[in-house]
Design an enzyme around this catalytic site. Structure first.
Site, PDB file in Angstrom:
ATOM      1  CG  ASP A 295      25.901 159.996  -1.103  1.00  0.00           C
ATOM      2  OD1 ASP A 295      26.857 159.618  -0.401  1.00  0.00           O
ATOM      3  OD2 ASP A 295      25.910 159.945  -2.347  1.00  0.00           O
ATOM      4  CG  ASP A 430      30.655 150.116  -7.068  1.00  0.00           C
ATOM      5  OD1 ASP A 430      29.673 150.787  -7.451  1.00  0.00           O
ATOM      6  OD2 ASP A 430      31.196 150.299  -5.961  1.00  0.00           O
ATOM      7  CG  ASP A 543      25.714 152.720  -3.151  1.00  0.00           C
ATOM      8  OD1 ASP A 543      25.351 153.275  -2.092  1.00  0.00           O
ATOM      9  OD2 ASP A 543      26.870 152.781  -3.591  1.00  0.00           O
ATOM     10  NE  ARG A 602      24.831 155.262   0.302  1.00  0.00           N
ATOM     11  CZ  ARG A 602      25.580 156.103  -0.432  1.00  0.00           C
ATOM     12  NH1 ARG A 602      26.894 155.969  -0.449  1.00  0.00           N
ATOM     13  NH2 ARG A 602      25.013 157.033  -1.155  1.00  0.00           N
ATOM     14  CG  ASP A 618      30.518 155.771   0.909  1.00  0.00           C
ATOM     15  OD1 ASP A 618      30.340 154.557   0.683  1.00  0.00           O
ATOM     16  OD2 ASP A 618      30.072 156.661   0.180  1.00  0.00           O
ATOM     17  CG  HIS A 676      33.180 148.238  -1.008  1.00  0.00           C
ATOM     18  ND1 HIS A 676      33.458 148.009  -2.338  1.00  0.00           N
ATOM     19  CD2 HIS A 676      32.362 149.330  -0.973  1.00  0.00           C
ATOM     20  CE1 HIS A 676      32.833 148.908  -3.069  1.00  0.00           C
ATOM     21  NE2 HIS A 676      32.178 149.728  -2.271  1.00  0.00           N
TER      22      HIS A 676
END
Length: 943
Positions: A295, A430, A543, A602, A618, A676
């Site tokens: 992440d 979300d 996610d 993701r 991201d 997004h």
């Protein structure tokens, strides 16, 4: 259990992503370099040279489909077992494991769709130096050299690939830790000396030879102890610390390494996910490419750092041949890429050298020998499966942000699209839509009537996606947590308790998705009576499934966490793969196996294409991130994952109106099309930037909708064949070296070339149009251009440079409505782009758009061909049974002369004259209202 954190610590953990989001770049110190990864550093310290491994030819055994052979490391006498398989479809499998490991080493399950079919192996030659095997295809052979061990795959006189030619095979065997060995030695020595004393007290000095033997045994034990000490002296072999995190390694060092050399190759691709160029760069003097799902907030560009997904597949390409390497290992992996020179046929050639380094597991490599790009895609698809066939609506436009506030906000946004005449199919929610970050729930105040909200969307033929993440709030009153805990389905820590870390809900447990029982239970939670408030138009987003652990090492899970018999280090890169697998299965099950799922993930691995879509994570509202979305998605397509997109507008930061418009224009021509934005960014619905920009965005989105028939056809083919939807130019023009490094334009299928505008203030772009003797048509102006040229294209803010290949037929639906389902029965317009030879060919694929009935031959598949002035529609699937209300309302020919007549003939023999218009300046012929059903037999003759 994770160490307790005080309230301030909890606040910092929860705010950590937000703090990262407002920084200018990722904090690299949070993530390891190779020098900070003990096994990578150990392996990289091994320099090319003569391999210590040799093949013991006397151990060779050959069955009909498998060759086995022992290898020995002359430095430590440890033996390995080599297995070789010749696979159907021109592939070779190489497996290397310890001959007699102390315990089993991890071998990746579930990624291969089946045991790969094998073909017979035969020995062509054998002597004391090695063995030559036939690989069946033409003159392809595999040569095993014994001393030092080396594998070469050759085709005639040419070496295609060499394995261990640089001597970088390293296999760290399982062993006992020094203090364990010392304890055993001490116990043994003490016992021996007790026996010696007893012997010496009862026997005469003439029996002293026995004492000398015992002394020799003791000396040998002492040597073993010294050898163990030398092993432990290397840093990080039994424990490793990164920042404040300690990684205990009860199995000790287990890493593996192997080198591959490609003579004559200068271009290699693949091994996503990295925010880097399409053509992989040399890593000499820098860090290797890292494959370790992480992440990473606001990742940097042009960097080999690991990102959210890992697909250990690399492709090599020359004008003569395309090949692939699939390194089937789910542990942390580093890939070094360098260049050298090789000599073949008396001449020196450039060579690309690739070295794979993984922390644990075994060496299990599939060599895909092509020779064409399409062959490599088919070979890889035969191993890991093809892209799932998405519902048609999933290929349309998606509107998302973190977060739409409540049901009223959702309704206002939904109404806003209608008010501004912009189509969309999915609106997304979300993490804030849940009850306190408890997934499978709804906030009782903000989303108190989810079924009513979903029904309102359904009435407009629209859908919703909600996020369901794999970190579960530890709360005794939360059904999901209670059931996972009671069933023992959480990942364990090294001490046997449930592993806990911090994520969005605070203290969270992490389900062990490697367990089939856990996946089955998770899938059952998507049933309508379990996921309260859900309906058939609700789909799912996974996610944070790297997995993300805010207070873990590198923002992920401790490697010494336990999945049954295996450590997390063995399975890490599989975690997101399993989460998406279980989620997709849940969406299928809830409909009784009727409806196709849509799941976005993701984190991903090889084989993730079977379960849905991915996105590039991201990103940021910067021009560089817009540019990078192209090579990132192209790289994914090359390794099977066609359903890729980037957050339109950028997730972090605030795009300028110009950047936002250009991103919509680029995103409209990428497979997954979703806007997004981060929680802290200003709202950016398409109508918030003034009427002029709204009109530009509307036009880009409408272009996407008109092309949905073509997108759907491309995904059908990707599902059937494994060919990528969005592809680099070299895939279709493999002999043209000018295409090998192009990454600012791409092909959709083989018939549409797209060159998005990705520079601020751009007044023009230069597009390379490939193909000697080919022609390309600007889809907006219909102007014809010759292939094999760099074409300068002046652009304005409404320009999206797109070209249709001469020789193709593309179907569109030009009556754009508020959603794709509203367009289901609308008519088609056929665009016939005529080649320099006066021909064209294309297809039209139609099914119900959402069920698995296409597997039961319920679809229409037509071939459209134009030659000698006649356009005809013929059936590609005579056994299929499906009907459509759609019809052909217009046919547009590009690159033709004006005919005297245009005559329609149908299957019943009837004929009718068609009205037409012709523009001589653009050679554009438009036929009005043929009126035939899209599934019918017909011809149109131009005379």
């Amino acid at each position: 259990m994770a160490a307790p954190i005080d309230r301030m610590g909890l606040l910092l953990v929860i705010l950590l992503p937000v703090l990262f989001s407002i920084s200018h770049a990722v904090d690299r110190s949070n993530f390891k370099t190779c020098d900070k990864s003990a096994f990578c550093k150990r392996q990289r310290d091994v320099k090319p040279g003569q391999s210590p491994y040799r093949a013991l030819l006397e151990t060779l055994e050959l069955s009909n489909t498998r060759l086995t052979l022992q290898l020995i490391n002359d430095n430590n006498k440890v033996r390995l077992l080599l297995e070789l398989y010749r696979l159907q479809g021109n592939m070779t499998r190489v497996k290397i494991n310890e001959l007699k490991p102390l315990k089993p080493r991890y071998e990746v399950p579930d990624v291969l769709v089946k045991d790969p079919p094998t073909e017979p192996l035969s020995v062509l030659d054998r002597d004391e130096n090695g063995v030559v095997l036939s690989l069946g295809a033409d003159s392809q052979r595999l040569i095993i050299s014994a001393r030092p061990f080396r594998l070469d795959i050759v085709d005639g006189p040419n070496v295609l690939l060499s394995i261990n030619s640089r001597g970088l095979l390293v296999f760290e065997q399982l062993r006992l830790r020094k203090d364990t060995i010392s304890h055993k030695i001490t116990s043994t020595v003490g016992s021996m000396w007790d026996k010696i004393k007893n012997v010496f007290s009862s026997k005469s000095e003439t029996d002293s030879e026995g004492g000398e033997d015992v002394e020799q045994n003791v000396a040998e034990k002492g040597e073993e102890e010294e050898e163990a000490k030398e092993e432990e002296d290397q840093p990080g072999m039994w424990e490793e610390t990164f920042k404040s995190h300690s990684d205990g390694k009860p199995n000790g060092p287990t890493s593996i390494s192997l080198d591959f050399s490609f003579p004559g190759v200068e271009h290699v691709y693949g091994i996503p996910e990295h925010a880097d160029t399409l053509k992989l760069k040399s890593t000499e003097g820098g860090d290797p490419y890292r494959l370790y799902n992480l992440d990473v907030f606001q990742y940097e560009l042009n960097n080999p750092m690991a990102l959210y997904g890992a697909v250990p597949v690399l492709l090599s390409h020359t004008a003569e041949r395309t090949m692939g390497i699939f390194w089937l290992n789910a542990a942390e992996t580093w890939v070094d890429i360098g260049s050298s020179a090789s000599v073949q046929g008396g001449s020196e050639k450039s060579q690309t050298d690739v070295r794979w380094i993984s922390e644990s597991g075994i060496i299990d490599v599939f060599v895909m020998l092509g020779p064409r790009p399409t062959d490599v895609f088919s070979q890889y698809a035969s191993l890991t499966g093809t892209q799932s066939f998405p519902p048609l609506a999933a290929l349309a436009y998606h509107q998302c942000r973190w977060n739409y506030n409540d049901q009223e906000d959702v309704k206002a946004v939904d109404d806003g699209f209608d008010e501004h005449d912009i189509p969309y199919d999915f609106i997304w929610l979300d993490i804030e839509h849940t009850d306190g970050k408890r997934y499978f729930t709804w906030d009782p105040l903000k989303f108190s009537q989810p079924r009513e909200m979903l029904q309102n969307l359904m009435d407009k033929k629209r859908k919703m996606v909600t996020i369901v993440d794999p970190h579960i709030k530890v709360d005794s009153g939360y059904k999901i947590h209670k059931e996972i805990s009671s069933k023992g389905f959480y990942i364990k820590n090294k001490d046997g308790g449930d592993y806990e870390g911090w994520c969005w809900p605070g203290n969270a447990g992490y389900p062990d998705f490697t367990k089939p029982e856990m996946r089955a239970w998770w899938a059952s939670m998507f049933a309508y009576d379990q996921y309260e408030g859900s309906m058939e138009n609700l789909y799912t987003w996974n996610d944070m499934n790297e997995p993300s652990v805010f207070n873990g090492p590198e923002v992920t899970m401790h490697k010494d966490a336990v999945h049954g018999a295996w450590e997390h280090r063995d399975v890490h890169n599989l975690y997101g793969f399993y989460v998406q697998m279980a989620t997709a299965q849940g969406l299928i099950q809830r409909s009784g196996g009727v409806e196709r799922p849509f799941v976005l993930t993701r984190a991903f691995f090889a084989g993730s294409q079977r379960y849905g879509a991915v996105w590039t994570g991201d990103n940021a509202a910067e021009w560089g991130h817009l540019k990078m979305s192209i090579p990132m998605c192209l790289s994914l397509g090359l390794v099977g994952i066609s359903f890729c997109g980037a957050d339109v507008g950028g997730f972090f930061k605030t795009p300028s109106p110009e950047l936002l418009v250009r991103w919509y224009q680029a995103g409209a021509y990428q497979p997954f099309f979703r806007a997004h934005a981060h929680l802290d960014t200003p709202r950016r619905e398409p109508w918030l930037f003034g009427p002029e920009n709204t009109a530009l965005i509307r036009e880009a989105v409408r272009q996407r909708y008109t092309l949905l028939p073509y997108w759907y056809q491309l995904f059908y083919h990707a599902h059937r064949t494994g060919q990528p939807v969005m592809r680099p130019l070299w895939v279709e023009y493999p002999e043209n070296a000018a295409t090998f490094a192009i990454e600012d334009e791409f092909l959709l299928g083989k018939d549409l070339l797209v060159h998005p505008v990705t520079d601020e203030g751009s007044r023009g772009v230069t597009a390379y149009l490939p193909g000697d003797g080919e022609v390309w048509y600007d889809v907006h102006t219909y102007k014809k251009h010759q292939g094999n040229q760099n074409l300068y294209i002046p652009v304005t803010m409404n320009s999206i440079p797109v070209f249709q290949r001469g020789g193709s037929v593309i179907s569109r639906k030009e009556r754009v409505r508020r959603s794709s389902l509203c367009m289901q029965d609308d008519p088609y317009t056929l665009y016939v782009a005529v080649s320099a030879q006066g021909t064209a060919e294309g297809e039209l694929y139609i099914d119900d758009g959402h069920t698995f009935n296409y597997e039961k031959q319920q679809f229409i598949h037509r071939r459209l061909t134009f030659a000698e002035g006649t356009l005809s529609s013929s059936n590609l699937s005579p056994d299929s049974q499906f009907s459509t209300a759609s019809w052909i309302e217009r046919v547009v020919f590009m690159g033709v002369t004006k005919p005297n007549t245009a005559t329609l003939r149908t299957a019943d023999g009837s004929e009718s004259a068609l009205e037409f218009e012709f523009d001589p300046s653009s050679e554009l012929l438009s036929l009005r209202k043929p009126g035939v059903n899209a599934g019918a037999e017909w011809t149109i003759q131009l005379r």
